[in-house]
Enzyme design. Structure first.
Site, short mmCIF file in Angstrom:
data_model
loop_
_atom_site.label_atom_id
_atom_site.label_comp_id
_atom_site.label_asym_id
_atom_site.label_seq_id
_atom_site.Cartn_x
_atom_site.Cartn_y
_atom_site.Cartn_z
N ASP A 152 0.83 -1.21 0.07
CA ASP A 152 0.06 0.04 0.00
C ASP A 152 0.81 1.30 0.03
O ASP A 152 1.95 1.11 0.57
CB ASP A 152 -0.99 0.04 1.24
CG ASP A 152 -1.74 -1.16 1.21
OD1 ASP A 152 -2.22 -1.80 0.14
OD2 ASP A 152 -2.29 -1.52 2.34
N1 URA Z 1 -1.04 -5.83 3.88
C1 URA Z 1 -1.71 -4.78 4.06
O1 URA Z 1 -2.55 -4.23 4.49
N2 URA Z 1 -1.10 -3.56 3.42
C2 URA Z 1 0.21 -3.99 2.51
O2 URA Z 1 0.80 -3.06 2.15
C3 URA Z 1 0.64 -5.33 2.63
C4 URA Z 1 -0.21 -6.29 3.27
#
Ligand code: URA
Length: 240
Positions: free
Chosen positions: A106
């Site tokens: 993310d």
């Molecule tokens: N899980 C998440 O919630 N976000 C990420 O970026 C990676 C794994």
């Protein structure tokens, strides 16, 4: 018989400029193949057998490249984005244009991301059936209950019906109002760690990926920094 590639692709892949800049350089006689000026950008080259000079400097062809990036927050895991900087932009203009991130983090997640142009390897790492382990460090709001360790190990059911595979939760530290955890998952569903922690009432405040399969984030890399994988790391990936 060795694979042949066009001279302009050879030079573009090796970061010598855009295709049009390279065509211009070739027209101007700045490129030699086997000691002779070549004026045709579509000339086929056998990378292992022929010698290419660009402005007098030898250029050797590397088919695949692999970088470990410590992704900083605020950067998108994509090759192009109209508004934000991407992880590929971080690797730099000097590098080849066919690099992409293996999977996604993310925008507000930090940590280990592999950047490569090796599609077969990416496929092996991301194939759902492979269940490649990923370990995250998460600082969460509130008090993560001890019972979550067993619940996660059994495989929890999220509100939206997603049944998670068994996951390993380690509670590292509790402070007033926050809990630090390590969570190892074997799949990679959208926002998975955030959704899992939310399900036990403790939203993620910050998230960092520490491992992916056999790779561990090099702690010497500050957010935004990257380095090529070592021979040893490549061997580990090839054994996947
Ligand atoms: N899980 C998440 O919630 N976000 C990420 O970026 C990676 C794994």
């Amino acid at each position: 018989m060795e694979k042949e590639i066009r001279l302009d692709k050879f030079l573009a892949d090796m970061g010598k400029g855009t295709r049009s800049q390279i065509r211009e350089a070739v027209r101007k006689g700045r490129v030699l193949v086997n000691g002779e000026i070549v004026k045709e950008s579509d000339r086929k080259v056998r990378p292992m057998e022929e010698q290419v000079l660009f402005d007098g400097e030898p250029v050797s062809y590397v088919e695949y490249e692999y970088f470990m990036l410590n992704k900083p927050q605020g950067v998108i895991s994509a090759t192009y984005d109209p508004r934000h900087k991407t992880v590929v932009d971080l690797i730099g203009d000097k590098k080849r244009k066919d690099l992409f991130p293996v999977g996604r983090l993310d925008i507000d997640t930090e940590g280990l991301l592999l950047i490569t142009n090796d599609g077969a390897l990416a496929h092996r790492l991301l194939a759902p059936k492979k269940h490649v382990d990923k370990t995250y460090f998460a600082r969460c709001e509130g008090h993560v209950p001890d019972s979550a360790v067993k619940d996660f190990a059994d495989g929890i059911l999220l509100d939206d019906g997603l049944k998670c595979l068994p996951a390993a939760l380690v509670i590292q530290k509790r402070d007033a109002g926050t809990t630090d955890v390590l969570l190892t998952i074997h799949e990679g569903k959208f926002h998975q760690v955030k959704r899992m922690m939310e399900s036990c009432g403790c939203p993620v405040l910050s998230l960092k990926r520490l491992t992916m399969g056999p790779l561990t984030l090099d702690e010497a890399l500050r957010p935004g920094e990257f380095r090529p994988l070592t021979e040893y790391e490549l061997e580990l990936l090839n054994n996947l």
